[in-house]
Design a protein around this motif. Structure first.
Motif, PDB file in Angstrom:
ATOM      1  N   THR A   6     -21.682  76.949 -45.636  1.00 24.62           N
ATOM      2  CA  THR A   6     -22.650  75.391 -45.911  1.00 24.62           C
ATOM      3  C   THR A   6     -23.819  75.953 -44.853  1.00 24.62           C
ATOM      4  O   THR A   6     -25.020  75.227 -45.141  1.00 24.62           O
ATOM      5  CB  THR A   6     -21.346  74.176 -45.138  1.00 24.62           C
TER       6      THR A   6
ATOM      7  N   ASP B 191     -26.546  80.958 -57.423  1.00 22.28           N
ATOM      8  CA  ASP B 191     -25.441  80.042 -57.860  1.00 22.28           C
ATOM      9  C   ASP B 191     -23.664  80.287 -57.447  1.00 22.28           C
ATOM     10  O   ASP B 191     -22.818  79.444 -57.595  1.00 22.28           O
ATOM     11  CB  ASP B 191     -24.944  80.487 -59.895  1.00 22.28           C
ATOM     12  N   GLU B 192     -23.689  81.863 -57.356  1.00 21.36           N
ATOM     13  CA  GLU B 192     -22.293  82.130 -57.174  1.00 21.36           C
ATOM     14  C   GLU B 192     -22.633  83.607 -56.557  1.00 21.36           C
ATOM     15  O   GLU B 192     -23.827  84.190 -56.359  1.00 21.36           O
ATOM     16  CB  GLU B 192     -21.711  82.733 -58.672  1.00 21.36           C
TER      17      GLU B 192
ATOM     18  N   ASP C  65     -18.614  79.672 -56.311  1.00 20.92           N
ATOM     19  CA  ASP C  65     -19.453  78.960 -56.530  1.00 20.92           C
ATOM     20  C   ASP C  65     -20.379  77.758 -55.160  1.00 20.92           C
ATOM     21  O   ASP C  65     -20.110  78.705 -54.232  1.00 20.92           O
ATOM     22  CB  ASP C  65     -19.517  77.864 -57.322  1.00 20.92           C
TER      23      ASP C  65
ATOM     24  N   ASP D 198     -23.086  75.305 -54.483  1.00 18.13           N
ATOM     25  CA  ASP D 198     -23.909  73.522 -54.603  1.00 18.13           C
ATOM     26  C   ASP D 198     -24.147  73.716 -53.016  1.00 18.13           C
ATOM     27  O   ASP D 198     -24.164  73.278 -52.300  1.00 18.13           O
ATOM     28  CB  ASP D 198     -22.558  73.302 -54.987  1.00 18.13           C
TER      29      ASP D 198
ATOM     30  N   SER E 116     -26.084  70.761 -53.368  1.00 15.99           N
ATOM     31  CA  SER E 116     -26.415  69.398 -53.303  1.00 15.99           C
ATOM     32  C   SER E 116     -26.258  68.648 -52.251  1.00 15.99           C
ATOM     33  O   SER E 116     -27.032  67.868 -51.981  1.00 15.99           O
ATOM     34  CB  SER E 116     -26.545  69.250 -54.562  1.00 15.99           C
ATOM     35  N   ASP E 117     -24.987  69.243 -51.807  1.00 18.80           N
ATOM     36  CA  ASP E 117     -24.616  68.049 -51.441  1.00 18.80           C
ATOM     37  C   ASP E 117     -24.688  68.513 -49.161  1.00 18.80           C
ATOM     38  O   ASP E 117     -23.688  68.219 -48.981  1.00 18.80           O
ATOM     39  CB  ASP E 117     -22.771  68.274 -51.454  1.00 18.80           C
TER      40      ASP E 117
END
Length: 622
Positions: A100, A115-116, A437, A439, A441-442
């Motif tokens: 994160t 992406d990964e 993965d 992400d 966006s969060d």
């Protein structure tokens, strides 16, 4: 060293910034990221490491050279050391918190998150990792930062495990501490867009500010390291490792440009002289009666002296490349990599107990004339052979080119040879860790420190200096938490930036005071259970006994709150003792009596309350 025309020389530079993350757990296990003291170690174990071939069957040159020196690596293990850190258990999944934070950093650098995330192994056999490799994963690519001299691209952001910490260098190996091994680390690589030393420093400062804006990076010596890649048009790419201080980057780039420029001139001069490197030879007989302490010590221990003629090198081996570092120093660095203490060469002899007669005999023994130089190594037979061969190889390279290599940063801004540049053969897939993965966006993009500084002034009314101190200080996350929990911002900022500094100057071990302690003390003041005047005493008490809670420290310091009646009684006694002064000066006696009143209450009552009551008591007698 004079300033160079960097554009004319074709300076190209790039940065690799390595920053430890301040996460709860390590990257591939649940162990804490706390640095321990070596004396806390519970046990030790040893390892011997050797290079392995890549997936394509290739051996990395840097790893191969490292393996030529046989060494034993001993590791300090702690009560928190797990089997993953010892390489006795497969690594776990990439830590969620570290992923994160890495994505937050990617957002700040305007990068594209992959992406990964796939984990790779990077071959490292210097003992800094028990497994013989470092695990690394690509998180993001294609970013950019701005500098006053133009944009600098960010090529990639890697999430890696930190290496073990060197605790002791030994003749036959290294002692490492496992407390640091596995701490999450981001590596940020810029493109080769930097064209001046000043721009290199500015780019590093910008990246450092963005990293600290997350509030999730470790602070202090060794938690951030900068590697600098430097080359000039006629030189070669050189990677300089381990630059600790931001304000040293521009000097290191300047010195490296100077080193390469000098090596170019030496190369051209050697070629014009038709220089060459002769065969190594045993020249022990030349020094059988020497008064040189270094050479005599080696011979008395069963060693020998090996020499190599450097035809056409006279006067160039002693030529300065960087302050107090010469071409001969470069040769010596290579000899030291193979265990020698260093070399002697004829550009600096006679000296060190070596006589002019011995120099003449040395030249004759290897067939060197007045336009030639000779380098010698005195050590045990194996070390002397390996070291003189390394000197001969480096001298031969000096005639042809400026070598690509990895160098280490010295404290004075100069550099020293470490090893060849690593190649692609050192990287191969990690088969024990599944891909994850990603992400973004969060993931919330953090507020920049520059923005925090402005907000602290506008929202909390802090003056510019204090706002900057807090925003860029190590306790910024705690300040944010405190004001979020209702603590007065000015009080919180003063405690974290001024009070702790005062205590440190008074030799209080503030490192023993945890953030939880600090926050609890702030709440005691905010709730009226502790006067501000008692904060220093309470924190000093906690520093002496960190096991105490904030409430217990208040009791131990004798600063439990007093009632209003007790405050008035204590102040009335002060006024009574100074009745003559009060009758004569009236309110003019206030300042002198205020100090005495605060002393009588010993921080048990708030200064504002004491001031109000003292004014009332003085007015009664005036």
């Amino acid at each position: 060293m004079s300033e160079y025309d960097y554009e004319d020389l074709g300076l190209v530079a790039g940065l690799e910034i390595h920053q430890q993350l301040d996460t709860a757990a390590k990257l591939f296990c649940g162990c804490p990221t706390t640095i321990r003291e070596p004396e806390d170690a519970a046990r030790t174990f040893t390892r011997f490491l050797h290079p392995t071939k890549s997936e394509l069957g290739e051996l990395d040159d840097a790893a191969l050279e490292e393996s030529r020196v046989e060494r034993e690596f001993e590791y300090l293990a702690y009560d928190t050391t797990c089997l993953v850190e010892e390489d006795d258990e497969p690594p776990h999944e990439l830590d969620h918190e570290a992923r994160t934070v890495a994505m937050q950093i990617a957002n700040l650098l305007d990068m594209q998150v992959v992406d990964e995330a796939h984990v790779m192994r990077k071959l490292v056999i210097d003992g800094s990792n028990t497994s013989g490799f470092q695990r690394s994963s690509l998180i993001a690519q294609e970013g950019e930062i701005s500098t006053s001299e133009g944009p600098v691209s960010i090529v990639d952001l890697m999430l890696e495990e930190e290496s073990a910490q060197r605790t002791e260098e030994r003749d036959d190996g290294v002692l490492y501490s496992l407390d640091r091994l596995g701490i999450p680390l981001v590596e940020i690589g810029t493109g080769p867009d930097i064209s001046s030393p000043a721009q290199a420093r500015e780019a590093a400062q910008r990246i450092g500010m963005l990293l600290r804006s997350t509030g999730k990076v470790k602070r202090g010596l060794g938690t951030i390291r900068q590697d600098v890649n430097v080359s000039i048009a006629e030189g070669a790419r050189v990677e300089i490792k381990g630059v600790q201080a931001l304000d040293q980057i521009d000097e290191i780039v300047r010195f490296e440009v100077g080193r390469q420029a000098e090596l170019v001139e030496i190369r051209d001069e050697l070629q014009s002289r038709d220089a060459s490197v002769g065969d190594v030879a045993d020249v022990t007989d030349v020094f059988e009666d020497t008064d040189s302490g270094v050479i005599k010590g080696a011979l008395d221990s069963g060693g020998k002296v090996m020499g190599v003629p450097l035809f056409g090198f006279d006067g160039l081996v002693g030529r300065e490349l960087q302050p107090d570092r010469r071409l001969g120093t470069e040769f010596s660095d290579h000899a030291k990599r193979h265990g020698a203490g260093g070399i002697f060469h004829t550009d600096e002899l006679p000296a060190y107990g070596v006589t002019e007669e011995e120099v003449d005999a040395l030249r004759e023994a290897v067939g060197a004339g007045p336009e030639d130089a000779v380098a010698i190594v005195a050590d045990d037979p194996e070390t002397a052979d390996l070291s003189i061969d390394a000197v001969a190889e480096r001298a031969a390279v000096a005639i042809e080119e400026i070598p690509e290599e990895t160098r280490g940063a010295n404290d004075d801004g100069t550099t020293r040879y470490l090893r060849p540049l690593p190649g692609a053969a050192r990287m191969y897939p990690e088969t024990d860790v599944f891909p994850v993965d990603l992400d973004p966006s969060d993931v919330e993009t953090p507020e920049l420190l520059t923005e925090k500084e402005d907000r602290y002034q506008s929202e909390f009314g802090l003056d510019a200096g204090l706002a900057q101190q807090v925003a860029y200080g190590r306790k910024m996350p705690l300040f944010e938490q405190a004001v979020g929990e209702g603590i007065d911002a000015t009080f919180a900022a003063g405690l974290l930036e001024s009070t702790l500094t005062e205590l440190r100057r008074d030799d209080v071990v503030v490192g023993n005071i945890s953030d939880d302690h600090l926050l609890a003390v702030m709440h005691l003041v905010e709730d009226g259970d502790l006067a501000k005047e008692g904060v220093n005493d309470v924190l000093a008490t906690i520093a002496e006994n960190p096991a105490l809670s904030a409430d217990e420290a208040v009791e131990a310091a004798g600063l439990s709150g007093v009632s209003d009646d007790e405050v008035r009684e204590a102040i009335a006694e002060v006024v009574e003792r100074n009745a003559d002064q009060v009758e004569e000066q009236g309110m003019g006696a206030f300042s002198a009596l205020m100090g005495e009143a605060m002393g009588a209450l010993r921080g048990k009552a708030d200064g504002g309350v004491v001031s109000d009551v003292l004014r009332e008591e003085i007015q009664k007698r005036a």
